[in-house]
Design an enzyme around this catalytic site. Structure first.
Site, PDB file in Angstrom:
ATOM      1  N   ARG A 288       0.709  -1.288   0.103  1.00 34.97           N
ATOM      2  CA  ARG A 288      -0.034  -0.155  -0.121  1.00 34.97           C
ATOM      3  C   ARG A 288       0.940   1.339  -0.002  1.00 34.97           C
ATOM      4  NH1 ARG A 288      -5.015   0.149   2.246  1.00 34.97           N
ATOM      5  NH2 ARG A 288      -4.713  -1.753   3.703  1.00 34.97           N
ATOM      6  N   ARG A 325     -12.879  -0.431  -1.738  1.00 33.10           N
ATOM      7  CA  ARG A 325     -12.802  -0.354  -0.495  1.00 33.10           C
ATOM      8  C   ARG A 325     -13.584   0.391   0.003  1.00 33.10           C
ATOM      9  NH1 ARG A 325      -8.912   1.965   1.767  1.00 33.10           N
ATOM     10  NH2 ARG A 325      -8.475   0.299   3.071  1.00 33.10           N
ATOM     11  N   CYS A 357     -26.629  -1.115  -7.855  1.00 29.99           N
ATOM     12  CA  CYS A 357     -27.767  -1.451  -6.839  1.00 29.99           C
ATOM     13  C   CYS A 357     -27.541  -2.047  -5.728  1.00 29.99           C
ATOM     14  CB  CYS A 357     -28.789  -2.342  -7.841  1.00 29.99           C
ATOM     15  SG  CYS A 357     -29.264  -1.518  -9.287  1.00 29.99           S
TER      16      CYS A 357
HETATM   17  N1  LLP Z   1       2.759  -9.339   2.804  1.00 29.27           N
HETATM   18  C1  LLP Z   1       1.846 -10.150   3.066  1.00 29.27           C
HETATM   19  C2  LLP Z   1       2.143 -11.473   3.565  1.00 29.27           C
HETATM   20  C3  LLP Z   1       0.436  -9.608   3.279  1.00 29.27           C
HETATM   21  O1  LLP Z   1      -0.602 -10.460   3.309  1.00 29.27           O
HETATM   22  C4  LLP Z   1       0.147  -8.345   2.708  1.00 29.27           C
HETATM   23  C5  LLP Z   1      -1.094  -7.677   2.575  1.00 29.27           C
HETATM   24  C6  LLP Z   1       1.200  -7.275   2.566  1.00 29.27           C
HETATM   25  C7  LLP Z   1       2.857  -7.949   2.612  1.00 29.27           C
HETATM   26  C8  LLP Z   1       0.880  -5.964   1.915  1.00 29.27           C
HETATM   27  O2  LLP Z   1       0.473  -5.296   2.825  1.00 29.27           O
HETATM   28  P1  LLP Z   1       0.459  -3.585   2.869  1.00 29.27           P
HETATM   29  O3  LLP Z   1       1.805  -2.982   2.819  1.00 29.27           O
HETATM   30  O4  LLP Z   1      -0.062  -3.368   1.529  1.00 29.27           O
HETATM   31  O5  LLP Z   1      -0.416  -2.900   4.005  1.00 29.27           O
HETATM   32  N2  LLP Z   1      -7.327  -5.255   0.463  1.00 29.27           N
HETATM   33  C9  LLP Z   1      -6.907  -4.344   1.801  1.00 29.27           C
HETATM   34  C10 LLP Z   1      -5.651  -4.940   2.023  1.00 29.27           C
HETATM   35  C11 LLP Z   1      -5.314  -6.169   2.110  1.00 29.27           C
HETATM   36  C12 LLP Z   1      -3.893  -6.586   2.589  1.00 29.27           C
HETATM   37  C13 LLP Z   1      -3.483  -8.017   2.489  1.00 29.27           C
HETATM   38  N3  LLP Z   1      -2.028  -8.337   2.737  1.00 29.27           N
HETATM   39  C14 LLP Z   1      -7.401  -2.971   1.625  1.00 29.27           C
HETATM   40  O6  LLP Z   1      -7.825  -2.339   0.571  1.00 29.27           O
HETATM   41  O7  LLP Z   1      -7.173  -2.637   2.398  1.00 29.27           O
END
Ligand code: LLP
Length: 430
Positions: A288, A325, A357
């Protein structure tokens, strides 16, 4: 209900955004209303210059730490190839992401394969493809991987993902490090499982991995998780096994609204404090943080509704299928007008909704926006991560177009989907 900062404050808090009297709101210097006119709406726009700048910031904040970009955040080949070109590795969670990362130019040795449910085929794909590290999440996975590796006569380099039972204090749906979450090996059984792995042929136990969740705004949970892992490194070493690396996961939060971010430097401080003296290779897996603020979703107002509403409502041509989101997590994303005139017009609380919808297809309530007429272009901010990648075709809506802004030019990087192709793979029996 929620309101939002004024346009000038939003621009000030978003490095990628600017405005000028000719183009209105710009992303990496290119007018978003112009992009809407050229490529249609809805369109996901992402700024390559912003992405490079954030990657450089992260690189500088975390010296001596390998950065494996979490592909799931935004898996477009153009994004991946930029990050691969900057020397990043990749964190993948499926055979599809592994193949995609290779196609984008990541060296297989720099790819880490995480995930709680890798299939035998996916493990075979990773081993055959030279995957640098497989993060094993369970005893059964370890045994299956050992069998597959032995049958292929390829040594699997393994890190054991630990569930440290730490609450990251984030949204329930993106918390991954509590005992009840489905991820990782319980802390208390980790040392025994590690020793088991070390005794298996064609398994090279390289170290430990942890990822406690996403969208984290305090360094405390990181520190507690890392300290637990450091303790485990000592325990495992004392029992006679080698631990060469620790993969510290992702999770750095992005301020979509009024949150205070944990600086990458602070996260690095927690990593150093826990592992500094242990002589281990270190890695992180941010997704992210790298991409979220580099992207916006531009959409056009298709309907204005003033009648019998508490406040004006605009219906835009982007919907929850284009950007999930808000509907899925109740997430806040700022919404801005884009035309030069709209950016300085008087504002009023306005509801911004999509046409699907479902009552959850709402992008924002009571947002401070000018009176936007049908045809006006708006930008939903910070959609670069978990945006286009989470799209669906719900309500038979074709995929939004995707555009990359680079060196002051907007280029189409994914064509808008075609409705007639939505049923191309459907079979009507008989
Ligand atoms: N490593 C692993 C093992 C993960 O499961 C994830 C995210 C990351 C790294 C990266 O995390 P970040 O740095 O992006 O926070 N769809 C959701 C977020 C799901 C994250 C899942 N795992 C949202 O839109 O907030």
């Amino acid at each position: 209900m929620s309101t939002q900062p004024c346009a000038l404050d939003l621009i000030a808090s978003h490095q990628a955004l600017s405005r000028n009297v000719l183009d209105g709101l710009t992303l990496d210097g290119v007018g978003l209303a112009q992009i809407a006119a050229q490529f249609g709406t809805p369109t996901h726009v992402i700024g390559a210059d912003s992405l490079r700048a954030r990657a450089a910031t992260l690189r500088a904040a975390m010296p001596y730490v390998a950065i494996h970009y979490a592909v799931k955040a935004n898996d477009h080949l153009a994004i991946l190839s930029i990050l691969a070109g900057l020397g990043f590795g990749a964190d993948v969670v499926s055979g599809g992401e592994f193949s995609r990362a290779i196609a984008a130019g990541f060296a297989p040795a720099k790819i880490v394969f995480s995930g709680v449910g890798k299939t035998g085929d996916e493990l075979r794909l990773a081993l055959a493809g030279g995957c640098g590290q497989i993060n094993v999440e369970s005893a059964e996975e370890l045994e299956e991987l050992a069998l597959i590796a032995a049958s292929m006569k390829i040594t699997a380099r393994v890190a054991l993902r630990i569930n440290p039972d730490i609450d990251a204090g984030t949204h329930d749906k993106i918390s991954t490090g509590r005992a009840g979450d489905k991820f990782g090996v319980p802390h208390d059984s980790a040392a025994a499982l590690y020793a088991r792995g070390a005794a298996l042929p064609f398994i090279e136990m390289r170290g430990l991995a942890v990822h406690i969740g996403s969208q984290i705004f305090s360094v405390g949970p990181f520190q507690r998780a890392y300290d637990r892992l450091a303790g485990l490194v000592r325990t495992i070493r004392a029992a006679g096994s080698q631990v060469d690396l620790v993969d510290c996961g992702g999770g750095l939060g992005v301020a979509y609204h009024n949150e205070t971010e944990v600086l990458p430097e602070a996260c690095y401080g927690a990593i150093k404090a826990a592992f500094g003296g242990l002589g281990v290779e270190l890695a992180v897996e941010p997704g992210r943080w790298c991409v979220a603020p580099c992207g916006v979703l531009v959409a056009r107002v298709i309907r204005t509704r003033l009648e019998a509403m508490e406040q004006p409502m605009i219906v835009i041509d982007a919907a929850m299928n284009d950007f999930m989101r808000p509907a899925m997590y109740g997430s806040y994303h700022a919404i801005m007008a884009t035309s030069p005139a709209d950016l300085v017009a008087p504002v009023m609380p306005t509801d911004v909704v999509g046409p699907i919808c479902e009552s959850s297809d709402v992008f924002g309530r009571a947002r401070t926006l000018p009176a936007l007429g049908t045809g006006a272009v708006v930008a939903i901010l910070d959609t670069g991560a978990y945006g286009a990648v989470m799209r669906s075709n719900y309500n038979s809506r074709a995929d939004a177009a995707q555009v990359l802004v680079e060196n002051g030019q907007a280029k189409l990087i994914r064509a808008r989907g075609e409705v007639s192709k939505l049923w191309a793979r459907e079979i009507v029996p008989g």
